[in-house]
Write an enzyme that holds these catalytic residues in place. Structure first.
Site, short mmCIF file in Angstrom:
data_model
loop_
_atom_site.label_atom_id
_atom_site.label_comp_id
_atom_site.label_asym_id
_atom_site.label_seq_id
_atom_site.Cartn_x
_atom_site.Cartn_y
_atom_site.Cartn_z
N PHE A 182 43.22 56.95 24.24
CA PHE A 182 44.09 57.27 25.37
C PHE A 182 45.55 57.25 24.93
O PHE A 182 45.92 56.67 23.91
CB PHE A 182 43.85 56.30 26.54
CG PHE A 182 44.30 54.88 26.28
CD1 PHE A 182 45.57 54.46 26.62
CD2 PHE A 182 43.42 53.96 25.70
CE1 PHE A 182 45.99 53.15 26.40
CE2 PHE A 182 43.82 52.66 25.47
CZ PHE A 182 45.10 52.24 25.82
N CYS A 183 46.38 57.94 25.73
CA CYS A 183 47.82 58.00 25.49
C CYS A 183 48.48 58.28 26.83
O CYS A 183 47.86 58.12 27.88
CB CYS A 183 48.15 59.06 24.45
SG CYS A 183 47.56 60.72 24.90
N THR A 184 49.72 58.71 26.82
CA THR A 184 50.44 58.91 28.08
C THR A 184 49.86 60.04 28.91
O THR A 184 49.51 59.84 30.08
CB THR A 184 51.93 59.19 27.81
OG1 THR A 184 52.47 58.15 27.00
CG2 THR A 184 52.71 59.28 29.11
N ILE A 211 46.98 58.27 30.57
CA ILE A 211 47.30 57.20 31.51
C ILE A 211 47.85 57.76 32.82
O ILE A 211 47.53 57.26 33.90
CB ILE A 211 48.32 56.23 30.89
CG1 ILE A 211 47.74 55.56 29.64
CG2 ILE A 211 48.76 55.17 31.90
CD1 ILE A 211 48.79 54.84 28.79
#
Length: 263
Positions: A182-184, A211
């Protein structure tokens, strides 16, 4: 009153006319009074824009008439003020730099998991096959320090080009687990998931939309803290409210806001 619509979006797709597209997008955004950043590279497009809802929706409707971007998906949030102070349309070698030329996301996406399904898995403590979930944060260390999922793996990378060697050092730790990167907003975790599959990690998924989409659809369940964003809002809470109301270009590209941040 929150009158500024903020969107983040990306798509890995072959782009062979970047200089011409740059001028077209620059003209469109300026005519609509939009601010933010658009990155163009042979591998695709990455954009962060803010403006009135009508202006943003008009831009997206026009952009999606191009078959390459017809299915472009966005993450949305609102702010009281414009979080950018200028409009940048830039040409890059990669829309997110990994320095790993074998990665060609446009040739095929890594499988993903949506926010609601991930929350259900985290609630029950395993995926639907009974495997333990390994949440892998692919962001830079200073971003992770603002907030992350409970129990997430953090390799303390300071830039995304450090991800490939970090994976080689830790790959064995994923044996028998389902890895969710996951990341932004989804772009880094998608590249990371493709690389992990290339390196032989068997069960790998990316968090669709990152996210920001998780906050949008689920809220803060299993997440602690805020999500760092590269604009004048500084960070977003799980309810997508902004910590600050500044006006700046993306921190990574702006000398004033970028001082003191690790690159």
């Amino acid at each position: 009153m929150q009158e500024i619509l903020n969107i983040a979006a990306y798509k890995f797709v072959a782009i062979h006319d970047s200089p011409e597209l740059r001028e077209d997008l620059r003209a469109r955004t300026q005519a609509l009074g939009l601010m933010g950043t658009i990155l163009l590279a042979p591998e695709g497009i990455n954009l962060f824009l803010a403006g009135t809802a009508d202006a943003v929706h008009s831009f997206l409707a026009d952009l999606r008439t191009d078959a390459r971007f017809a299915d472009l998906e966005t993450k949305e949030s609102w702010s009281e003020t414009q979080p950018f102070r200028r409009m940048l349309v830039k040409l890059k070698r990669e829309i997110i730099r990994m320095d790993h030329p074998a990665i060609q996301p446009a040739a095929g996406r890594a499988p993903g998991v949506d926010a609601l399904t991930l929350k259900r898995w985290l609630d029950q403590g395993h995926d639907d096959e009974g495997r333990e979930i390994a949440l892998l944060d692919t962001r830079n260390d200073f971003e992770v320090d603002e907030g992350t999922f409970d129990g997430a793996i953090d390799w303390r990378i300071t830039k995304f080009t450090e991800f490939p060697p970090a994976l080689k050092a830790h790959r064995a730790e994923f044996e028998g687990k389902t890895v969710v990167s996951f990341c932004t907003g989804g772009i880094r975790c998608e590249k990371a998931a493709i690389l992990m599959r290339e390196e032989g990690v068997e069960h790998v998924l990316q968090l669709e939309g990152g996210i920001l989409k998780y906050f949008e659809e689920v809220g803060g369940a299993h997440y602690h803290g805020d999500c760092f964003v590269f604009d004048g809002r500084r960070a977003l809470a799980p309810d997508l409210s902004a910590r600050a109301a500044d006006a700046s270009a993306r921190a990574s590209e702006d000398i004033d806001l970028g001082r003191g941040l690790k690159k």
